[in-house]
Design an enzyme around this catalytic site. Structure first.
Site, PDB file in Angstrom:
ATOM      1  N   PHE A 555     -32.690 107.161 -26.875  1.00 36.59           N
ATOM      2  CA  PHE A 555     -34.175 107.016 -26.729  1.00 36.59           C
ATOM      3  C   PHE A 555     -34.318 108.243 -28.309  1.00 36.59           C
ATOM      4  CE2 PHE A 555     -33.921 106.944 -22.688  1.00 36.59           C
ATOM      5  CZ  PHE A 555     -34.596 105.475 -22.713  1.00 36.59           C
ATOM      6  N   HIS A 556     -33.422 108.690 -29.109  1.00 38.86           N
ATOM      7  CA  HIS A 556     -33.677 110.250 -29.958  1.00 38.86           C
ATOM      8  C   HIS A 556     -32.659 109.533 -31.194  1.00 38.86           C
ATOM      9  CE1 HIS A 556     -33.732 112.807 -26.418  1.00 38.86           C
ATOM     10  NE2 HIS A 556     -35.472 111.599 -26.428  1.00 38.86           N
TER      11      HIS A 556
END
Ligand code: FAD
Ligand code: SF4
Length: 621
Positions: A555-556
């Protein structure tokens, strides 16, 4: 079945739905229509892979059971699918299972979500000056144009607009009023709020699912609201190894302070911690491990567990509720529904942007300063198609902060979706191993992908899913990925052996926390050993696990246009200026020199704020 439409093979899909969830034919047909509808929003390649997977599973069923799945009697279908799931085709079954369970769960959770969203929002939508691209003129001029309205873009817009500079923000996505988030079915929110309906994938072994937000507010619309300050050790590394003077812990700390105040960071209150978070804290306490309620930017959070599909209470304080309205109050205008195609430049300096409206027409905004903040996956292709991506490191050094999850079965009902979606952190292994565990749930109905098996076995587990607590763990990784292409990017990621080892170590650590908290069994996500009952079994399972077959998510994404002192290795200079052209600044996750080892939104916002102040300073503002 007649409704599956082009793309997904209808009969195979209905048979798979019936077998996977032990459904009567009519229900399976209805579900298949919904899956097909959802899959139409996925990237074409993903949809093709899904179709091929369905055909392959159905063909294997014929070899094994003599008939296609849909033509087998229910009990026989159960047996055949279960055997396929345990066979070398199991990975395929598991892959096809994901969208089917997502759609099934989201449909079932509809009434519950409607009930949860019946109460009022904690604050009205912010006053934003948003103009849809369809209403925007073909040519305008301003001082600064910002591409992207997410964590980075919003902080830049706020800073430059407040310095008195004319500011337009151009955003590909649209505005999502809170009323729409309260009313719309979960699946429509999911498909609309994410690029390619959440179907972004970094190719590799294993592939990594990498959802990215798209809308006014960027990924902060769908993130979990967890707020970590950048670890000082990371900042020191950025200073020492990358020559990034902005990362000086003292001055950067002041930016982090300002951002924390802006987005109102505070610890998760006990009232909305939820049982999932309490399990993590209890397990960590029993092990003597360091753990704490997470700090978040969600003043007034009601614990409805929907952060990942847009907060229906306007409690999560994404940048559409603070930085962007501040920018607009200072005169900024947001042009939504417009994809920037090129940064315009000539004679070595920027002159504006050209963007495309949904109807295909184009408009231009002329400006001497362009700030690119399209996110780590979209900034490199935008630079390339603008003729500004020639630096060999543009698009490289992609770090993902890859994540795995584990879940535990408890005797008591845990109700993992009652409470904050991401609630408690276990940081025992953070400094030593760069492993960060966070109690993370999913919106109601959308987490059943973690359950192993098929047919009756899976259906029985779904019935008991209130007894399941779920954790996620992320690993600070090497910059092992890349963003290729000029239009629709292709992402690749080659997980290093060291990071693979620490991911499996993270699974063991999550299992330890769950077992220490009283879990009867742990779902490991490890093919061939999906369920274990003790730490010894867990360690054995991890020791023999093949990471290439596991379901990784991330997610990053960061680092694809990193900032730093060395012109050979850093496309962006230490002040945020793209090298090789005047007037282009980059201010999003792409400029982070390496994985920040924590959830990155505060870091991105603080760095964007610092870069924007540099820009304002350079312009004499
Ligand atoms: C499900 C999920 C949960 C997360 N949870 C957390 C969390 O709890 N805490 C945390 O710290 N971080 C979290 N993150 C990550 C965090 O939200 C992101 O790292 C951060 O928002 C990235 O900021 P950005 O400015 O780089 O990009 P974004 O916020 O993604 O903004 C980029 C914007 O640019 C727009 N854009 C792209 N290309 C163009 C173009 N050509 N023209 C116009 N506009 C364009 C996009 O539509 C998008 O709106 C999460 C992420 C996800 C996906
Ligand atoms: S749990 Fe998430 S979605 Fe629900 S109110 Fe809190 S911040 Fe909003």
């Amino acid at each position: 079945m007649s409704g599956a439409g082009p793309g997904l093979p209808g009969r195979a899909l209905v048979g798979f739905c019936a077998g996977l969830l032990h459904l009567p034919d009519a229900d399976a047909a209805e579900l298949a229509v919904a899956v097909d509808h959802f899959s139409a929003q996925l990237p074409a390649a993903t949809r093709r892979a899904l179709a091929a997977g369905l055909v392959a599973v159905d063909a294997a069923a014929v070899s094994l059971g003599g008939r296609r799945l849909g033509a087998l009697a229910p009990d026989r279908r159960d047996q055949v699918l279960a055997r396929l799931d345990r066979s070398p085709l199991g990975d395929l079954v598991e892959a096809v299972k994901v969208p089917v369970l997502l759609v099934h769960g989201a449909r079932l959770a509809g009434p519950e979500l409607a009930a949860r969203n019946a109460g009022p929002a904690v604050r009205p939508d912010a006053a934003l000056h948003v103009v849809e691209a369809a209403q925007w003129p073909d040519r305008r001029r301003t001082d600064v144009v910002v591409v992207g309205s997410g964590a980075g873009g919003a902080l830049v817009a706020r800073t430059v607009a407040r310095a008195g500079l004319g500011t337009f923000v151009v955003e590909e996505g649209r505005r999502w009023p809170v009323e729409e988030l309260r009313q719309r079915p979960a699946l429509e929110r999911f498909a609309g709020l994410y690029r390619d309906a959440g179907g972004t994938v970094a190719l590799g072994r294993p592939p990594v699912v990498l959802p990215v937000g798209r809308g006014v507010g960027g990924t902060t619309l769908v993130n979990s609201g967890t707020c970590y300050r950048t670890p000082t050790r990371v900042l020191r590394r950025w200073q020492a190894d990358h020559g990034l003077h902005l990362a000086d812990p003292a001055s950067f700390g002041a930016h982090l302070d300002a951002v924390e105040e802006l987005v109102q960071v505070g610890p998760v209150p006990d009232a909305v911690m939820g049982a999932n978070g309490r399990v993590a804290l209890r397990g960590a306490a029993a092990l003597g491990w360091s753990a704490h309620p997470l700090r978040r930017n969600a003043p007034g959070c009601g614990g409805c567990c929907q952060c990942a599909i847009g907060c229906p209470r306007n409690a999560k304080f994404g940048v559409h509720l603070n930085a962007l309205p501040d920018a607009c109050a200072a005169g900024a205008v947001i042009v939504s529904d417009a994809r920037v195609e090129r940064v315009l430049h000539g004679a070595g300096r920027a002159s504006g942007i050209r963007a495309r409206r949904p109807d295909g027409s184009v408009f231009e905004i002329l400006a001497d300063h362009v700030v690119v903040a399209a996110g780590a996956t979209e900034t490199p292709p935008l630079l390339r198609r603008s003729g500004l991506g020639r630096h060999p490191e543009v698009g490289r050094n992609l770090a993902l902060h890859p994540a795995l999850s584990a879940a535990g079965w408890f005797d008591e009902a845990v109700d993992p979706t009652t409470g904050v979606l991401q609630s408690a952190g276990v940081d025992e292994l953070h400094r030593s191993q760069r492993i960060l565990i966070e109690a993370t749930s999913t919106p109601p109905g959308m987490g059943s992908m973690v359950l192993p098996g098929t047919g009756r076995l899976l259906a029985a587990q779904l019935e008991r899913s209130r007894h399941l607590a779920t954790l996620g763990a992320m690993v600070g990784d090497a910059p092992a990925g890349a963003v290729h292409g000029r239009q629709r990017p292709v992402l690749t990621y080659r997980l290093t052996a060291g990071d693979a080892r620490r991911l499996l170590q993270a699974v063991v650590a999550m299992g330890q926390v769950l077992l220490a908290a009283g879990a009867r069994q742990v779902l490991t996500g490890i093919p061939g050993r999906p369920t274990v009952s003790s730490v010894a079994e867990l360690e054995q399972a991890a020791a023999s696990a093949d990471i290439r077959r596991m379901h990784l998510a991330a997610f990053h994404p960061t680092g694809t246009a990193r900032m730093g002192g060395d012109p050979q290795t850093h496309p962006v200079d230490p002040r945020g200026r793209l090298r090789g052209v005047a007037g282009v600044t980059v201010a999003d996750a792409s400029v982070l020199p390496s994985c920040p080892e924590v959830n990155p939104q505060l870091t991105i916002m603080a760095l964007a704020r610092a870069v924007a102040e540099e820009l304002v300073g350079a312009l004499g503002g």
